[in-house]
Design a protein around this motif. Structure first.
Motif, PDB file in Angstrom:
ATOM      1  N   MET A 210       0.853  -1.187   0.000  1.00 55.30           N
ATOM      2  CA  MET A 210       0.000   0.000   0.000  1.00 55.30           C
ATOM      3  C   MET A 210       0.887   1.234   0.000  1.00 55.30           C
ATOM      4  N   ARG A 211       0.482   2.251  -0.810  1.00 56.56           N
ATOM      5  CA  ARG A 211       1.240   3.496  -0.894  1.00 56.56           C
ATOM      6  C   ARG A 211       0.271   4.680  -0.785  1.00 56.56           C
ATOM      7  N   PHE A 212       0.833   5.846  -0.439  1.00 54.68           N
ATOM      8  CA  PHE A 212       0.008   7.038  -0.361  1.00 54.68           C
ATOM      9  C   PHE A 212       0.841   8.276  -0.633  1.00 54.68           C
ATOM     10  N   SER A 213       0.140   9.351  -0.980  1.00 55.71           N
ATOM     11  CA  SER A 213       0.761  10.668  -1.120  1.00 55.71           C
ATOM     12  C   SER A 213      -0.245  11.720  -0.710  1.00 55.71           C
ATOM     13  N   VAL A 214       0.165  12.646   0.147  1.00 57.79           N
ATOM     14  CA  VAL A 214      -0.649  13.833   0.411  1.00 57.79           C
ATOM     15  C   VAL A 214      -0.398  14.781  -0.756  1.00 57.79           C
ATOM     16  N   LEU A 215      -1.390  14.913  -1.624  1.00 61.20           N
ATOM     17  CA  LEU A 215      -1.224  15.731  -2.830  1.00 61.20           C
ATOM     18  C   LEU A 215      -1.199  17.214  -2.516  1.00 61.20           C
ATOM     19  N   GLY A 216      -1.717  17.594  -1.374  1.00 58.79           N
ATOM     20  CA  GLY A 216      -1.706  18.970  -0.914  1.00 58.79           C
ATOM     21  C   GLY A 216      -2.553  19.074   0.328  1.00 58.79           C
ATOM     22  N   SER A 217      -2.150  19.937   1.273  1.00 58.71           N
ATOM     23  CA  SER A 217      -2.899  20.027   2.520  1.00 58.71           C
ATOM     24  C   SER A 217      -2.788  21.422   3.105  1.00 58.71           C
TER      25      SER A 217
ATOM     26  N   PRO B 284      -4.108  -2.261  -7.807  1.00 55.11           N
ATOM     27  CA  PRO B 284      -4.706  -1.403  -8.835  1.00 55.11           C
ATOM     28  C   PRO B 284      -5.746  -0.415  -8.293  1.00 55.11           C
ATOM     29  N   THR B 285      -6.060  -0.511  -6.999  1.00 54.58           N
ATOM     30  CA  THR B 285      -7.076   0.361  -6.407  1.00 54.58           C
ATOM     31  C   THR B 285      -6.458   1.684  -6.012  1.00 54.58           C
ATOM     32  N   ARG B 286      -7.016   2.774  -6.515  1.00 54.70           N
ATOM     33  CA  ARG B 286      -6.516   4.115  -6.201  1.00 54.70           C
ATOM     34  C   ARG B 286      -7.684   4.997  -5.761  1.00 54.70           C
TER      35      ARG B 286
ATOM     36  N   SER C 248      -6.900   6.181 -13.926  1.00 58.53           N
ATOM     37  CA  SER C 248      -6.649   5.005 -13.092  1.00 58.53           C
ATOM     38  C   SER C 248      -7.299   5.104 -11.717  1.00 58.53           C
ATOM     39  N   LEU C 249      -7.927   6.244 -11.403  1.00 57.13           N
ATOM     40  CA  LEU C 249      -8.559   6.407 -10.099  1.00 57.13           C
ATOM     41  C   LEU C 249      -9.792   5.519  -9.971  1.00 57.13           C
ATOM     42  N   THR C 250     -10.009   5.020  -8.748  1.00 56.86           N
ATOM     43  CA  THR C 250     -11.116   4.098  -8.485  1.00 56.86           C
ATOM     44  C   THR C 250     -12.307   4.785  -7.846  1.00 56.86           C
ATOM     45  N   ALA C 251     -12.056   5.705  -6.902  1.00 53.94           N
ATOM     46  CA  ALA C 251     -13.152   6.326  -6.146  1.00 53.94           C
ATOM     47  C   ALA C 251     -12.641   7.547  -5.405  1.00 53.94           C
ATOM     48  N   LEU C 252     -13.588   8.309  -4.899  1.00 57.64           N
ATOM     49  CA  LEU C 252     -13.313   9.486  -4.076  1.00 57.64           C
ATOM     50  C   LEU C 252     -14.104   9.345  -2.787  1.00 57.64           C
ATOM     51  N   ILE C 253     -13.433   9.498  -1.625  1.00 56.29           N
ATOM     52  CA  ILE C 253     -14.134   9.421  -0.340  1.00 56.29           C
ATOM     53  C   ILE C 253     -13.973  10.753   0.387  1.00 56.29           C
ATOM     54  N   LEU C 254     -15.026  11.170   1.080  1.00 52.33           N
ATOM     55  CA  LEU C 254     -15.059  12.510   1.677  1.00 52.33           C
ATOM     56  C   LEU C 254     -15.054  12.445   3.195  1.00 52.33           C
ATOM     57  N   THR C 255     -14.269  13.358   3.794  1.00 53.31           N
ATOM     58  CA  THR C 255     -14.238  13.468   5.252  1.00 53.31           C
ATOM     59  C   THR C 255     -15.323  14.403   5.775  1.00 53.31           C
ATOM     60  N   HIS C 256     -15.540  15.537   5.087  1.00 58.40           N
ATOM     61  CA  HIS C 256     -16.560  16.506   5.485  1.00 58.40           C
ATOM     62  C   HIS C 256     -16.754  17.508   4.366  1.00 58.40           C
ATOM     63  N   GLU C 257     -17.679  18.435   4.539  1.00 54.39           N
ATOM     64  CA  GLU C 257     -18.162  19.238   3.427  1.00 54.39           C
ATOM     65  C   GLU C 257     -17.492  20.592   3.244  1.00 54.39           C
ATOM     66  N   HIS C 258     -16.497  20.955   4.031  1.00 55.26           N
ATOM     67  CA  HIS C 258     -15.889  22.277   3.885  1.00 55.26           C
ATOM     68  C   HIS C 258     -15.222  22.428   2.518  1.00 55.26           C
TER      69      HIS C 258
ATOM     70  N   GLY D 255     -18.395   4.626  11.551  1.00 55.50           N
ATOM     71  CA  GLY D 255     -18.146   3.523  12.467  1.00 55.50           C
ATOM     72  C   GLY D 255     -18.254   2.156  11.839  1.00 55.50           C
ATOM     73  N   GLU D 256     -18.757   2.085  10.589  1.00 56.80           N
ATOM     74  CA  GLU D 256     -18.909   0.804   9.902  1.00 56.80           C
ATOM     75  C   GLU D 256     -17.960   0.748   8.707  1.00 56.80           C
ATOM     76  N   ALA D 257     -17.091  -0.255   8.703  1.00 52.89           N
ATOM     77  CA  ALA D 257     -16.120  -0.404   7.624  1.00 52.89           C
ATOM     78  C   ALA D 257     -16.811  -0.770   6.313  1.00 52.89           C
ATOM     79  N   PHE D 258     -16.215  -0.327   5.210  1.00 55.78           N
ATOM     80  CA  PHE D 258     -16.692  -0.703   3.881  1.00 55.78           C
ATOM     81  C   PHE D 258     -15.478  -0.990   3.003  1.00 55.78           C
ATOM     82  N   VAL D 259     -15.729  -1.614   1.860  1.00 60.97           N
ATOM     83  CA  VAL D 259     -14.640  -2.062   0.993  1.00 60.97           C
ATOM     84  C   VAL D 259     -14.762  -1.413  -0.378  1.00 60.97           C
ATOM     85  N   ILE D 260     -13.629  -0.913  -0.875  1.00 61.96           N
ATOM     86  CA  ILE D 260     -13.523  -0.476  -2.265  1.00 61.96           C
ATOM     87  C   ILE D 260     -12.414  -1.307  -2.894  1.00 61.96           C
ATOM     88  N   ASP D 261     -12.795  -2.330  -3.615  1.00 59.91           N
ATOM     89  CA  ASP D 261     -11.846  -3.241  -4.256  1.00 59.91           C
ATOM     90  C   ASP D 261     -10.819  -3.761  -3.249  1.00 59.91           C
ATOM     91  N   ALA D 262      -9.537  -3.377  -3.376  1.00 63.77           N
ATOM     92  CA  ALA D 262      -8.489  -3.931  -2.519  1.00 63.77           C
ATOM     93  C   ALA D 262      -8.346  -3.207  -1.186  1.00 63.77           C
TER      94      ALA D 262
END
Length: 257
Positions: free
Chosen positions: A1-8, A21-23, A48-58, A102-109
């Motif tokens: 598993m790899r990650f990058s903070v693209l900007g913060s 292959p899951t991004r 190649s992106l698989t999905a977008l997940i959101l933390t909050h609406e700001h 509080g409930e886990a979910f799965v996106i591919d890998a």
């Protein structure tokens, strides 16, 4: 598993997490042009992106989410309250999928476990993301460190954690009093000492890679964050430390014990 903070930071937030292959992107507060440039700086094509997940609406977390989702037909995952609060800003989405906090979910890998944080948003969350072997914690935009946050992050080998401000800089800075009170409140943002105290706790357990994120350009400075880190954290031989930038993507980092 790899990650990058693209900007913060207050001008935009987005993080890439991949497992095979899951991004997945966590949030997108950048314009389409800016996000594509940051992805391609890492040799990653947006198709190649698989999905977008959101933390909050700001805005600094979702203002580019709708455009990105429509352009690349990405499913967008959010809890119900965040979706309702962000709907007008994002517009019509090609695919919307709701998760329960509080409930886990799965996106591919990737297995993704959302947990509650303390911020002035409808129903803000952090995430623990895992591929069955390694786990990454993502926790920004919280005014306090709760017992739940500690519980969720304690087993993570890598953590992206907010270190937003220096309290003295907030109090002596240019922000009007109501905005100072918001930042410093239990539903605002995390101060450097609180962030590094949590990181020190995690370093005594599994943490080996720490990325400090969402540093305020007005109320913080990298030197202050690094000074707190030196006081509270073990050496680089035990915990590798990086500071996320507002202006450019971090390198792709491996999550591994």
């Amino acid at each position: 598993m790899r990650f990058s903070v693209l900007g913060s930071g207050s001008k935009g937030n987005c993080t890439l997490v991949e497992a095979g292959p899951t991004r997945v992107l966590i949030d997108n507060g950048f314009s389409g042009k800016e996000l594509l440039a940051r992805l391609r700086s890492l040799d990653i094509e947006p198709e190649s992106l698989t999905a977008l997940i959101l933390t909050h609406e700001h805005d600094d977390h979702v203002k580019g989410a709708g455009v990105l989702a429509r352009r690349f037909k990405l499913p967008v995952y959010a809890n119900e309250a965040t979706w309702r609060a962000a709907e007008a800003r994002m517009g019509k989405l090609p695919i919307y999928r709701e998760f329960e906090v509080g409930e886990a979910f799965v996106i591919d890998a990737l297995r993704i476990h959302p947990f509650a944080v303390s911020h002035d948003a409808a129903d803000p969350v952090g995430f623990v993301l895992g591929d069955g072997a390694d786990s990454l914690g993502y926790c920004t935009d919280t005014g306090i460190v709760t017992r739940l946050i500690r519980q969720r992050l304690h087993a993570c080998w890598a953590v992206i954690l907010e270190a937003n401000h220096d309290v003295r800089m907030v109090k002596e800075g240019p922000y009007p009093l109501p905005l100072q009170q918001r930042v410093l409140s239990s539903r605002g943002h995390l101060a450097n000492p609180d962030s590094l105290d949590l990181a020190a706790e995690l370093a005594g357990e599994h943490l080996r890679l720490l990325v400090l994120a969402h540093l305020s350009e007005i109320n913080n400075h990298p030197d202050l964050v690094l000074a707190e880190a030196r006081r509270r954290l073990p050496g680089e031989d035990q915990v590798r430390l990086l500071l996320a930038s507002q202006g450019q993507a971090c390198p792709l980092l491996e999550v591994s014990p």
